[in-house]
Design a protein around this motif. Structure first.
Motif, PDB file in Angstrom:
ATOM      1  N   VAL A 265      42.312  27.480  47.786  1.00  0.00           N
ATOM      2  CA  VAL A 265      42.380  26.339  46.828  1.00  0.00           C
ATOM      3  C   VAL A 265      42.994  26.735  45.554  1.00  0.00           C
ATOM      4  N   GLU A 266      43.655  25.650  44.812  1.00  0.00           N
ATOM      5  CA  GLU A 266      44.219  25.765  43.654  1.00  0.00           C
ATOM      6  C   GLU A 266      43.298  26.333  42.527  1.00  0.00           C
ATOM      7  N   ASN A 267      41.883  25.932  42.509  1.00  0.00           N
ATOM      8  CA  ASN A 267      41.224  26.373  41.779  1.00  0.00           C
ATOM      9  C   ASN A 267      40.728  27.690  41.899  1.00  0.00           C
ATOM     10  N   GLN A 268      41.132  28.689  41.030  1.00  0.00           N
ATOM     11  CA  GLN A 268      40.995  29.895  41.362  1.00  0.00           C
ATOM     12  C   GLN A 268      39.465  30.594  41.262  1.00  0.00           C
ATOM     13  N   PRO A 271      34.215  29.339  44.148  1.00  0.00           N
ATOM     14  CA  PRO A 271      33.204  30.312  44.961  1.00  0.00           C
ATOM     15  C   PRO A 271      33.722  30.162  46.425  1.00  0.00           C
ATOM     16  N   LEU A 272      33.532  31.438  47.176  1.00  0.00           N
ATOM     17  CA  LEU A 272      33.889  31.347  48.741  1.00  0.00           C
ATOM     18  C   LEU A 272      32.729  30.675  49.428  1.00  0.00           C
ATOM     19  N   ILE A 273      33.103  29.784  50.400  1.00  0.00           N
ATOM     20  CA  ILE A 273      32.092  29.621  51.285  1.00  0.00           C
ATOM     21  C   ILE A 273      32.713  29.700  52.865  1.00  0.00           C
ATOM     22  N   ALA A 281      38.095  29.182  49.670  1.00  0.00           N
ATOM     23  CA  ALA A 281      37.698  29.714  48.109  1.00  0.00           C
ATOM     24  C   ALA A 281      39.009  29.922  47.165  1.00  0.00           C
ATOM     25  N   GLY A 282      38.766  29.836  46.130  1.00  0.00           N
ATOM     26  CA  GLY A 282      39.537  30.325  45.092  1.00  0.00           C
ATOM     27  C   GLY A 282      39.960  31.583  45.045  1.00  0.00           C
ATOM     28  N   SER A 283      40.949  32.255  44.287  1.00  0.00           N
ATOM     29  CA  SER A 283      41.323  33.554  44.379  1.00  0.00           C
ATOM     30  C   SER A 283      40.405  34.522  44.018  1.00  0.00           C
ATOM     31  N   LYS A 284      39.523  33.887  42.873  1.00  0.00           N
ATOM     32  CA  LYS A 284      38.444  34.801  42.177  1.00  0.00           C
ATOM     33  C   LYS A 284      37.295  34.933  43.211  1.00  0.00           C
ATOM     34  N   GLY A 285      36.990  33.731  43.633  1.00  0.00           N
ATOM     35  CA  GLY A 285      36.010  33.540  44.598  1.00  0.00           C
ATOM     36  C   GLY A 285      35.971  34.517  45.859  1.00  0.00           C
ATOM     37  N   LEU A 286      37.589  34.589  46.215  1.00  0.00           N
ATOM     38  CA  LEU A 286      37.777  35.741  47.378  1.00  0.00           C
ATOM     39  C   LEU A 286      37.510  37.127  47.162  1.00  0.00           C
ATOM     40  N   VAL A 287      38.061  37.441  45.679  1.00  0.00           N
ATOM     41  CA  VAL A 287      37.945  38.647  45.281  1.00  0.00           C
ATOM     42  C   VAL A 287      36.412  39.165  45.278  1.00  0.00           C
ATOM     43  N   ASN A 288      35.613  38.367  44.841  1.00  0.00           N
ATOM     44  CA  ASN A 288      34.210  38.658  44.701  1.00  0.00           C
ATOM     45  C   ASN A 288      33.540  39.021  45.990  1.00  0.00           C
ATOM     46  N   PHE A 289      33.996  38.137  47.232  1.00  0.00           N
ATOM     47  CA  PHE A 289      33.440  38.322  48.512  1.00  0.00           C
ATOM     48  C   PHE A 289      34.164  39.573  48.814  1.00  0.00           C
ATOM     49  N   ASP A 317      52.193  34.622  46.921  1.00  0.00           N
ATOM     50  CA  ASP A 317      52.277  35.205  45.706  1.00  0.00           C
ATOM     51  C   ASP A 317      51.099  35.421  44.816  1.00  0.00           C
ATOM     52  N   GLU A 318      50.005  34.277  45.181  1.00  0.00           N
ATOM     53  CA  GLU A 318      48.596  34.355  44.602  1.00  0.00           C
ATOM     54  C   GLU A 318      48.047  35.448  45.066  1.00  0.00           C
ATOM     55  N   LEU A 319      48.075  35.658  46.331  1.00  0.00           N
ATOM     56  CA  LEU A 319      47.078  36.784  46.790  1.00  0.00           C
ATOM     57  C   LEU A 319      47.701  38.194  46.255  1.00  0.00           C
ATOM     58  N   ALA A 320      49.000  38.141  46.175  1.00  0.00           N
ATOM     59  CA  ALA A 320      49.454  39.387  45.689  1.00  0.00           C
ATOM     60  C   ALA A 320      49.228  39.936  44.189  1.00  0.00           C
ATOM     61  N   SER A 321      49.222  38.491  43.420  1.00  0.00           N
ATOM     62  CA  SER A 321      48.832  38.983  41.893  1.00  0.00           C
ATOM     63  C   SER A 321      47.724  39.050  41.493  1.00  0.00           C
ATOM     64  N   GLU A 322      46.670  38.102  42.316  1.00  0.00           N
ATOM     65  CA  GLU A 322      45.315  38.201  42.133  1.00  0.00           C
ATOM     66  C   GLU A 322      44.053  38.823  42.821  1.00  0.00           C
ATOM     67  N   VAL A 323      44.881  39.188  43.955  1.00  0.00           N
ATOM     68  CA  VAL A 323      43.722  39.653  45.075  1.00  0.00           C
ATOM     69  C   VAL A 323      44.163  41.145  45.290  1.00  0.00           C
ATOM     70  N   LEU A 324      45.477  41.312  45.587  1.00  0.00           N
ATOM     71  CA  LEU A 324      45.954  42.551  45.985  1.00  0.00           C
ATOM     72  C   LEU A 324      45.788  43.790  45.384  1.00  0.00           C
ATOM     73  N   PRO A 325      45.917  43.618  43.784  1.00  0.00           N
ATOM     74  CA  PRO A 325      45.554  44.733  42.960  1.00  0.00           C
ATOM     75  C   PRO A 325      44.097  45.480  43.062  1.00  0.00           C
ATOM     76  N   HIS A 326      43.119  44.481  43.478  1.00  0.00           N
ATOM     77  CA  HIS A 326      41.857  44.970  43.551  1.00  0.00           C
ATOM     78  C   HIS A 326      41.770  45.691  44.945  1.00  0.00           C
ATOM     79  N   PHE A 327      42.502  45.392  45.828  1.00  0.00           N
ATOM     80  CA  PHE A 327      42.702  45.996  47.182  1.00  0.00           C
ATOM     81  C   PHE A 327      43.750  46.420  47.550  1.00  0.00           C
ATOM     82  N   PRO A 328      44.456  47.584  47.011  1.00  0.00           N
ATOM     83  CA  PRO A 328      45.724  48.010  47.481  1.00  0.00           C
ATOM     84  C   PRO A 328      45.890  48.597  48.778  1.00  0.00           C
ATOM     85  N   SER A 329      46.890  48.449  49.412  1.00  0.00           N
ATOM     86  CA  SER A 329      47.274  49.069  50.662  1.00  0.00           C
ATOM     87  C   SER A 329      47.427  50.756  50.397  1.00  0.00           C
ATOM     88  N   HIS A 330      46.965  51.549  51.536  1.00  0.00           N
ATOM     89  CA  HIS A 330      47.158  52.913  51.274  1.00  0.00           C
ATOM     90  C   HIS A 330      48.301  53.584  51.220  1.00  0.00           C
TER      91      HIS A 330
END
Length: 330
Positions: A265-268, A271-273, A281-289, A317-330
């Motif tokens: 969703v647009e609201n980052q 929280p994830l449900i 989830a928003g991107s920050k809720g996804l990162v926490n999960f 683009d949002e996943l790449a900027s907000e989520v992937l930096p926390h969980f980079p590919s090896h």
């Protein structure tokens, strides 16, 4: 004895296979995308427009894998056709347009495939992709498909084990010997050409495939299942890793993954449900999960954002900027 060694393939070789190496590392989590790379919440079929451009975008942004489903026929009662194209030729096609991203199946319905031909196809794909092939295998979840192939749905678990044994023997051994009640036999007079470029192609179970977790832990290279609710992630992961330790020893690493639909969703900050078959989830809720999942012992998540109502390129683009930096590919 570990079944992969028994079949002529040492799991130590997997660390050299680019697809496996990009996805899986102990105590780390990576993110993959389940195709199609297109949102279509109200339609059983995607348009598949710009699919090569979107695959290249996923590759350049650093996602770990593209996962392709095996849906041979459209069943209106089920209402979903996956990425339309058969995963075997489609992987070969996308391999020519991408460079680093792993290419996986989630998963090939093994009881409905002839294992000798499948071994030839997978070894060819692994060669053509430069070792980026990761083979997810399942037993299928659509009873109506089995009569089309003249196969008894209730035998799919036994057929899975039979086909898997033949598949791994011919893929990983030179001039293998095998005998199957369903899939032929060989006295060691014929050899499969080509073989996988890095000694073997990793196999992961997509769901339990009508097998026990202990069998999967002993015979396969990993497991990707449906995600439990967040509170149950530790017990979910502990059960898998305990089976791996029991069957392969305390030093053995076999990765655990989860998968599901993603409504981003647009609201980052939302929280994830858990939703039916996935997450909202928003991107920050996804990162926490995902941090919780990584801490619990999950090594990969395969996300299918097709249920979202936002443009797919925007989601990526949002996943790449907000989520992937926390969980980079090896």
């Amino acid at each position: 004895m570990n079944a992969n060694v028994e079949h002529g393939f040492s799991r130590a070789q997997l660390s050299e296979q680019p697809g496996y190496e990009r996805l899986f590392l102990r105590e780390k989590l990576t993110i993959g995308l389940i195709l199609p790379l297109e949102t279509h919440p109200n339609s059983p079929a995607p348009t598949m427009r710009d699919h090569v451009t979107m695959a290249q975008k996923a590759d350049s942004l650093g996602f770990a894998a593209l996962w392709m489903r095996d849906v041979p026929f459209y069943d209106p009662d089920y209402g979903d056709v996956g990425q339309v194209f058969d995963p075997i030729p489609y992987i070969a096609y996308l391999a020519a347009f991408t460079r680093k991203i792993a290419l996986g199946t989630a998963g090939i319905v093994l009881p409905m495939r002839e294992p000798l031909i499948l071994a030839k196809q997978i070894a060819s794909l692994d060669q053509l992709s430069g070792g980026r092939m990761v083979l997810g295998l399942s037993s299928g979840d659509r009873p109506a498909e089995y009569p089309l192939f003249g196969i008894d749905f209730e035998t799919r678990g036994e057929r899975f084990r039979d086909a898997f044994d033949v598949f791994t023997r011919v893929l990983h051994n030179d001039f293998p010997r095998f005998s199957s009640p369903r899939f032929g036999s060989s006295r060691g007079t014929h050899d499969l050409v080509p073989k996988p470029p890095f000694g073997g192609t990793p196999t992961v179970a997509i769901g339990r495939a009508q097998q026990s977790l202990a069998w999967i832990a002993e015979n396969m290279d990993g497991f990707i299942g449906s995600s439990p609710v967040p509170e149950q992630l530790p017990s979910f992961a502990n059960e898998w890793h305990a089976h791996v330790e029991q069957t392969s020893g305390p030093e053995e690493f076999k990765p655990l993954g989860i998968g599901g639909f993603l409504n981003l969703v647009e609201n980052q900050n939302e929280p994830l449900i858990r939703t039916r078959g996935g997450f909202r989830a928003g991107s920050k809720g996804l990162v926490n999960f995902l941090h919780d999942a990584q801490a619990a012992g999950v090594n990969h998540i395969a996300l299918n954002p097709k249920v979202s109502r936002r443009p797919y390129a925007e989601l990526m683009d949002e996943l790449a900027s907000e989520v992937l930096p926390h969980f980079p590919s090896h």
